[in-house]
Scaffold this motif. Structure first.
Motif, mmCIF file in Angstrom:
data_model
loop_
_atom_site.group_PDB
_atom_site.id
_atom_site.type_symbol
_atom_site.label_atom_id
_atom_site.label_comp_id
_atom_site.label_asym_id
_atom_site.label_seq_id
_atom_site.Cartn_x
_atom_site.Cartn_y
_atom_site.Cartn_z
ATOM 1 N N UNK A 1 -16.847 7.950 25.455
ATOM 2 C CA UNK A 1 -16.773 9.408 24.932
ATOM 3 C C UNK A 1 -17.885 10.050 24.555
ATOM 4 N N UNK A 2 -19.067 9.646 24.844
ATOM 5 C CA UNK A 2 -20.269 10.422 24.648
ATOM 6 C C UNK A 2 -20.454 11.607 25.521
ATOM 7 N N UNK A 3 -20.895 12.572 24.863
ATOM 8 C CA UNK A 3 -20.680 13.894 25.650
ATOM 9 C C UNK A 3 -22.284 14.468 26.021
ATOM 10 N N UNK A 4 -22.853 14.540 27.051
ATOM 11 C CA UNK A 4 -24.289 15.059 27.160
ATOM 12 C C UNK A 4 -24.312 16.536 27.583
ATOM 13 N N UNK A 5 -25.451 17.230 27.186
ATOM 14 C CA UNK A 5 -25.653 18.486 27.700
ATOM 15 C C UNK A 5 -27.335 18.654 27.811
ATOM 16 N N UNK A 6 -27.772 19.715 28.462
ATOM 17 C CA UNK A 6 -29.134 19.842 28.329
ATOM 18 C C UNK A 6 -29.473 21.353 27.542
ATOM 19 N N UNK A 7 -30.498 21.182 26.736
ATOM 20 C CA UNK A 7 -30.970 22.284 25.897
ATOM 21 C C UNK A 7 -32.402 22.612 26.302
ATOM 22 N N UNK A 8 -32.807 23.423 27.484
ATOM 23 C CA UNK A 8 -34.311 23.578 27.716
ATOM 24 C C UNK A 8 -34.764 22.422 28.270
ATOM 25 N N UNK A 9 -35.554 21.866 27.916
ATOM 26 C CA UNK A 9 -36.091 20.512 28.470
ATOM 27 C C UNK A 9 -35.879 19.263 27.786
ATOM 28 N N UNK A 10 -34.423 19.509 26.953
ATOM 29 C CA UNK A 10 -34.060 18.337 26.400
ATOM 30 C C UNK A 10 -32.554 17.747 26.634
ATOM 31 N N UNK A 11 -32.424 16.411 26.674
ATOM 32 C CA UNK A 11 -31.024 15.937 26.965
ATOM 33 C C UNK A 11 -30.526 16.015 25.583
ATOM 34 N N UNK B 1 -20.176 -7.575 21.870
ATOM 35 C CA UNK B 1 -20.379 -9.022 22.314
ATOM 36 C C UNK B 1 -22.006 -9.167 22.862
ATOM 37 N N UNK B 2 -22.779 -8.164 22.975
ATOM 38 C CA UNK B 2 -23.912 -8.020 23.524
ATOM 39 C C UNK B 2 -24.227 -7.774 24.929
ATOM 40 N N UNK B 3 -23.081 -7.793 25.644
ATOM 41 C CA UNK B 3 -23.019 -7.654 27.108
ATOM 42 C C UNK B 3 -23.192 -5.943 27.507
ATOM 43 N N UNK B 4 -23.427 -5.754 28.634
ATOM 44 C CA UNK B 4 -23.749 -4.433 29.061
ATOM 45 C C UNK B 4 -22.519 -4.111 29.873
ATOM 46 N N UNK B 5 -22.142 -2.674 29.471
ATOM 47 C CA UNK B 5 -20.794 -1.958 30.038
ATOM 48 C C UNK B 5 -21.181 -1.549 31.586
ATOM 49 N N UNK B 6 -20.055 -1.169 32.040
ATOM 50 C CA UNK B 6 -20.133 -0.765 33.442
ATOM 51 C C UNK B 6 -21.097 0.823 33.146
ATOM 52 N N UNK B 7 -21.267 1.398 34.465
ATOM 53 C CA UNK B 7 -21.904 2.688 34.649
ATOM 54 C C UNK B 7 -20.911 3.825 34.049
ATOM 55 N N UNK B 8 -21.142 4.691 33.281
ATOM 56 C CA UNK B 8 -20.416 6.029 33.225
ATOM 57 C C UNK B 8 -21.269 7.171 33.748
ATOM 58 N N UNK B 9 -20.724 8.369 33.980
ATOM 59 C CA UNK B 9 -21.481 9.449 34.486
ATOM 60 C C UNK B 9 -21.021 10.710 34.222
ATOM 61 N N UNK B 10 -21.791 11.709 34.034
ATOM 62 C CA UNK B 10 -21.141 13.202 33.520
ATOM 63 C C UNK B 10 -22.045 14.101 34.493
#
Length: 220
Positions: free
Chosen positions: A149-159, A211-220
C-alpha cells in the motif's frame, strides 16, 4: 576507495560474527498487545566455546530518554556449546499509541571468554540490534499487506514514499528506472520518507516481512 574500506570492514564483521558461533533465531520481534510476552531464541553453534550473552531493550531513537517499556530476561547468562536459550521480552506497561505500531531496539551482546595466559589475545565482543515492534490490537488492515500500500511520487530530484498504514514497513530494496536507492531504510506508520534521485521512471520495491523474509516485487 571508501567502498573498498567499507567492504573490508563488512567482511571482517561477518567473519568475526561467524566465528562467534552465537545465532539469534530471528531478525525482529513482534510484540502483540495483550500478550504475556514475546520470545526469541539464542543458540551457541560453537562446539567448544561457551559465551556470555547480555541482552537489553532500548528506545529506537537514541535521543529519547524516556523509560523503555520492555524488560528482557535473562539479562545475562552463560550459553554453553551447542546449547540454546530463550530471551523473553515482557511489556512493563506504558502509554503507547493505539492507532499505530511503535518500535524499539533489542540488543544482544555476546562475549567470548579469554583463556588463562592469553593476556595479549583479543576478547571478541559482538553487539547485534533487532527491532521490537509493539503492535496494538485492532489495527486497521493486514500487516502482511502494508508494504503493497506504499505510495510513491517524485518532487523535483527527490523520491517520496508515503505509508498510509498503521504498520512500519522495512524496505529491502527500492529502485527507480532500474537504479537502486542506497539504504532505503524503514518508513513509519502514517508517515513519509524521501531519497535523492537523479532520474524518473518505474519504481520497484521489496520489503521485509514479520518473519524476516523478503517479499515479492511491487511496482508503481
Amino acid at each position: 576507495m571508501k567502498r573498498i574500506i567499507a567492504g573490508v570492514a563488512l567482511s571482517f564483521l561477518l567473519v568475526t560474527a561467524a566465528k562467534a558461533g552465537v545465532v539469534v533465531g530471528g531478525t525482529r520481534v513482534i510484540y502483540e498487545e495483550g500478550k504475556r510476552e514475546a520470545s526469541i531464541s539464542v543458540t551457541n553453534a560453537d562446539t567448544h566455546t561457551p559465551y556470555l550473552v547480555q541482552s537489553w531493550a532500548e528506545n529506537f531513537n537514541e535521543n529519547d530518554k524516556r523509560p523503555v517499556p520492555f524488560i528482557v530476561t535473562p539479562p545475562l547468562f552463560r550459553l554453553d556449546p551447542e546449547k540454546r536459550n530463550m530471551l523473553r521480552i515482557s511489556f512493563t506497561g506504558m502509554e503507547l499509541p493505539h492507532d499505530r505500531e511503535s518500535v524499539f531496539w533489542l540488543n544482544v551482546k555476546t562475549i567470548s571468554p579469554s583463556q588463562k595466559g592469553d593476556v595479549n589475545k583479543l576478547q571478541v565482543n559482538i553487539k547485534s540490534k533487532f527491532k521490537i515492534f509493539y503492535r496494538p490490537s485492532d489495527l486497521a488492515g493486514a500487516p502482511e499487506k502494508a508494504w503493497q500500500q506504499l505510495q510513491f511520487h517524485t518532487t523535483g530530484n527527490q523520491l517520496v514514499v508515503n505509508n498510509p498504514t498503521p504498520y512500519y514497513v522495512s524496505l529491502f530494496s527500492v529502485s527507480v528506472a532500474g537504479k537502486e536507492v542506497d539504504e532505503p531504510g524503514m518508513v513509519a506508520p502514517m508517515s513519509s520518507l524521501t531519497w535523492p534521485i537523479s532520474g524518473s521512471g518505474t519504481v520497484k520495491w521489496r520489503a521485509i516481512n514479520d518473519f524476516g523474509g523478503i517479499t515479492d516485487v511491487a511496482q508503481q
